[in-house]
Design an enzyme around this catalytic site. Structure first.
Site, PDB file in Angstrom:
ATOM      1  CE  LYS A  22      -1.847   1.432   4.082  1.00  0.00           C
ATOM      2  NZ  LYS A  22      -1.328   2.866   4.407  1.00  0.00           N
ATOM      3  CG  ASN A  23       2.111   2.743   3.545  1.00  0.00           C
ATOM      4  OD1 ASN A  23       0.905   3.045   3.314  1.00  0.00           O
ATOM      5  ND2 ASN A  23       2.603   2.602   4.683  1.00  0.00           N
ATOM      6  CB  CYS A 117      -5.110  10.469  12.161  1.00  0.00           C
ATOM      7  SG  CYS A 117      -3.696   9.822  12.404  1.00  0.00           S
ATOM      8  NE  ARG A 122       0.401   9.956  10.684  1.00  0.00           N
ATOM      9  CZ  ARG A 122      -0.007   9.110   9.804  1.00  0.00           C
ATOM     10  NH1 ARG A 122      -1.296   8.331   9.830  1.00  0.00           N
ATOM     11  NH2 ARG A 122       0.645   8.549   8.711  1.00  0.00           N
ATOM     12  CG  ASP A 305       3.236   1.420   9.503  1.00  0.00           C
ATOM     13  OD1 ASP A 305       2.864   2.118  10.198  1.00  0.00           O
ATOM     14  OD2 ASP A 305       3.542   1.703   8.273  1.00  0.00           O
ATOM     15  NE  ARG A 397      -7.311   4.188   5.612  1.00  0.00           N
ATOM     16  CZ  ARG A 397      -6.534   4.997   6.202  1.00  0.00           C
ATOM     17  NH1 ARG A 397      -6.718   5.291   7.332  1.00  0.00           N
ATOM     18  NH2 ARG A 397      -5.496   5.683   5.351  1.00  0.00           N
TER      19      ARG A 397
HETATM   20  N1  EPU Z   1       6.105  14.261  10.996  1.00  0.00           N
HETATM   21  C1  EPU Z   1       6.491  15.931  11.579  1.00  0.00           C
HETATM   22  N2  EPU Z   1       6.199  16.807  10.645  1.00  0.00           N
HETATM   23  C2  EPU Z   1       6.032  16.433   9.324  1.00  0.00           C
HETATM   24  C3  EPU Z   1       6.055  15.131   8.861  1.00  0.00           C
HETATM   25  C4  EPU Z   1       6.053  14.193   9.833  1.00  0.00           C
HETATM   26  O1  EPU Z   1       6.558  16.288  12.549  1.00  0.00           O
HETATM   27  O2  EPU Z   1       5.694  17.294   8.222  1.00  0.00           O
HETATM   28  C5  EPU Z   1       6.231  13.422  12.114  1.00  0.00           C
HETATM   29  C6  EPU Z   1       5.078  12.600  12.359  1.00  0.00           C
HETATM   30  O3  EPU Z   1       4.192  13.130  13.288  1.00  0.00           O
HETATM   31  C7  EPU Z   1       5.919  11.392  13.015  1.00  0.00           C
HETATM   32  C8  EPU Z   1       7.205  11.294  12.420  1.00  0.00           C
HETATM   33  O4  EPU Z   1       7.636  12.526  11.853  1.00  0.00           O
HETATM   34  O5  EPU Z   1       6.036  11.526  14.328  1.00  0.00           O
HETATM   35  C9  EPU Z   1       7.430  10.331  11.333  1.00  0.00           C
HETATM   36  O6  EPU Z   1       6.260  10.298  10.220  1.00  0.00           O
HETATM   37  P1  EPU Z   1       6.178  10.155   8.535  1.00  0.00           P
HETATM   38  O7  EPU Z   1       5.987  11.377   8.035  1.00  0.00           O
HETATM   39  O8  EPU Z   1       7.413   9.224   8.326  1.00  0.00           O
HETATM   40  O9  EPU Z   1       5.063   9.275   8.357  1.00  0.00           O
HETATM   41  P2  EPU Z   1       4.032   9.440   7.123  1.00  0.00           P
HETATM   42  O10 EPU Z   1       4.835   9.612   5.964  1.00  0.00           O
HETATM   43  O11 EPU Z   1       2.738  10.273   7.580  1.00  0.00           O
HETATM   44  C10 EPU Z   1       4.157   6.845   6.481  1.00  0.00           C
HETATM   45  C11 EPU Z   1       3.256   5.807   6.142  1.00  0.00           C
HETATM   46  C12 EPU Z   1       2.555   5.092   7.672  1.00  0.00           C
HETATM   47  C13 EPU Z   1       3.887   4.946   8.650  1.00  0.00           C
HETATM   48  C14 EPU Z   1       4.819   5.962   8.907  1.00  0.00           C
HETATM   49  C15 EPU Z   1       6.094   5.369   9.565  1.00  0.00           C
HETATM   50  C16 EPU Z   1       2.530   6.071   4.296  1.00  0.00           C
HETATM   51  C17 EPU Z   1       1.153   6.516   3.211  1.00  0.00           C
HETATM   52  N3  EPU Z   1       2.346   6.142   5.404  1.00  0.00           N
HETATM   53  O12 EPU Z   1       3.483   7.939   6.949  1.00  0.00           O
HETATM   54  O13 EPU Z   1       2.093   4.279   7.583  1.00  0.00           O
HETATM   55  O14 EPU Z   1       3.395   4.602   9.971  1.00  0.00           O
HETATM   56  O15 EPU Z   1       5.062   6.531   7.462  1.00  0.00           O
HETATM   57  O16 EPU Z   1       6.923   4.353   8.935  1.00  0.00           O
HETATM   58  O17 EPU Z   1       3.590   5.692   3.482  1.00  0.00           O
HETATM   59  C18 EPU Z   1      -0.019   2.526   7.712  1.00  0.00           C
HETATM   60  O18 EPU Z   1       0.447   2.213   6.711  1.00  0.00           O
HETATM   61  O19 EPU Z   1      -0.659   2.154   8.762  1.00  0.00           O
HETATM   62  C19 EPU Z   1       0.775   3.890   8.297  1.00  0.00           C
HETATM   63  C20 EPU Z   1       0.296   4.721   9.292  1.00  0.00           C
END
Ligand code: EPU
Length: 418
Positions: A22-23, A117, A122, A305, A397
């Site tokens: 998915k990701n 969420c 996030r 995850d 999802r």
């Molecule tokens: N963060 C910030 N600011 C930002 C972006 C991130 O503070 O602008 C923080 C987040 O709040 C978090 C950390 O950085 O504490 C890491 O978050 P990241 O941005 O890496 O997460 P994401 O990109 O929103 C993806 C996956 C998630 C997975 C995380 C961590 C996708 C679509 N989603 O989310 O997947 O948990 O990376 O590996 O790729 C899932 O599939 O169930 C899922 C939640």
């Protein structure tokens, strides 16, 4: 609304085929926004999040066709609308991924700001800061991020936190920027490597994906590509843990063992036997599970995850395990549901102490997010009696036909309409 009913106690045995990730699929489908012509993407999982991203791309004027199961074609030539509406973004935060490609291709984007969420606040400040460094003007109006730039300029960007979708967003934006972009402290997940391969197939010049420094040399135009999505390491990990929690013997086909190193190491420490076989892994669980400490970290560390799923497994280990969640601040929503099944877990801040109990008991439980749902299904497989899981739209999802795949391994699980 559907619910999933599980009668626990069956030892899982047999083979299961892992679907596309998915990701990885989400950013890759979005990357079609950078191109002209018909892109063909294979091994795309049939999931609710994928339907949402297709809806979003359609809304913007892209054409999406499903050629065969798992094969999606997308043509973004006619994309003129640069808006990601609240109705879609609120159902899937990953919609933020269109921000970078839209500004890069159309010079503007209007994307609803995702709210918090079930797993934490996030924010997306790192996506925004990086685009601003590339010359975009970004304002927040009526809950929407509005970004403008005639042509983005290459820049040196340091991410304070290694963000997965942030790295993907900026990597895509930088492909059509003027000059070189360097991303430091970039995320290193396999999904990022998959996206970089696809972008390079489209004519981009991306190097270093999979390390913490990624360089992108901007190009003027990108073309359509034929590409394959990598297998879903989180789905594979969930089935390996399913073998563990039921003391089963399962062959997990189609996964990439190298993507699962941290999980395999930890499960081996608990006594599981996990060995490579042709095209995947064989996972053998045992009835006496040793406790183990877990700390979630960005890749190649232990994935957040899989935190909820390994917690379910450790609830029936001998002794206590300490689980530290360092990626998201509020990812323990599954704890109170696991407690309803008899688990002994104490949470303090980002730490959970899981004291193994001799067995779990089935109970009605509620899914709060995608991975929490997977954890409750795993607990239900090991529990005595019946577990009813409601709000199963969360599981849809991110897991393709999870109940069919588990039944194929001998689990007593079914989906019923409430
Ligand atoms: N963060 C910030 N600011 C930002 C972006 C991130 O503070 O602008 C923080 C987040 O709040 C978090 C950390 O950085 O504490 C890491 O978050 P990241 O941005 O890496 O997460 P994401 O990109 O929103 C993806 C996956 C998630 C997975 C995380 C961590 C996708 C679509 N989603 O989310 O997947 O948990 O990376 O590996 O790729 C899932 O599939 O169930 C899922 C939640």
């Amino acid at each position: 609304m559907d619910k999933i009913v599980i009668w626990g106690g069956e030892r899982l045995q047999g083979e299961v085929q892992i679907s596309g990730a998915k990701n990885a699929a989400l950013p890759i489908l979005v990357s079609s926004l950078l191109t002209e012509g018909w892109n063909t993407f294979r091994n795309v999982p049939d999931l609710r999040d994928i339907k949402t991203i297709k809806k979003l791309l359609n809304h913007m004027g892209a054409r999406c066709k499903t050629q065969a199961p798992g094969t999606i074609q997308i043509n973004s030539e006619n994309v003129r609308c640069c808006e990601a509406p609240y109705e879609l973004v609120k159902t899937m935060r990953a919609s933020i991924l269109v921000l970078g490609p839209l500004v890069a291709r159309l010079g503007q984007a209007r994307v609803s700001l995702p709210g918090g969420c079930a797993i934490g606040a996030r924010p997306v400040n790192l996506h925004i800061n990086a685009l601003e460094r590339m010359g975009a003007e970004i304002t927040l109006t009526e809950g929407y991020l509005e970004a403008k730039s005639k042509r983005l300029k290459g820049a040196k960007i340091y991410f304070d936190i290694a963000t997965v979708t942030g790295t993907e967003n900026i990597m895509m934006a930088a492909c059509l920027a003027d000059g070189e972009t360097i991303l430091e402290n970039a995320a290193k997940e396999p999904e990022i490597v998959n996206l970089a391969q696809v972008l390079n197939g489209m004519g981009a010049k991306v190097s270093g994906a999979g390390t913490d420094v990624i360089r992108i040399e901007g190009v003027d135009k990108m073309h359509a590509v034929e590409a394959e999505i990598i297998p879903d390491r989180i789905e594979a990990g969930t089935f390996i843990i399913a073998a563990g929690i039921t003391a089963g013997d399962v062959i997990v086909r189609g996964c990439v063992p190298g993507h699962l190193d941290a999980l395999i190491k930890k499960l081996t420490d608990t006594g599981m036997e996990i060995t490579p076989v042709e095209g995947g892994l064989r996972a053998i669980g045992r009835s006496d599970i040793r406790s183990v400490d877990i700390m979630t970290l960005p890749y190649p560390g232990f994935p957040t995850d899989l935190q909820a799923q390994i917690m379910a497994y450790l609830t029936i280990a001998n002794g206590s395990s300490l689980i530290s969640e360092t990626v998201f601040e509020n990812r323990f929503m599954h704890v109170s549901e696991l407690q309803r099944m008899g688990a002994d877990i104490k949470v303090q801040g980002g730490n959970a102490v899981v004291k193994g109990v001799s067995g779990l008991r089935g109970a009605p439980v509620m899914a709060t997010d995608l991975r929490a749902s997977a954890s409750l299904i795993l607990a239900g497989l090991a529990a005595r009696g019946k577990t009813d899981l409601s709000r199963v739209y969360h599981i849809d999802r991110g897991y393709e036909q999870i109940e069919k795949k588990l039944s194929g391994l001998g689990a007593r699980i079914s989906r019923v309409r409430e």
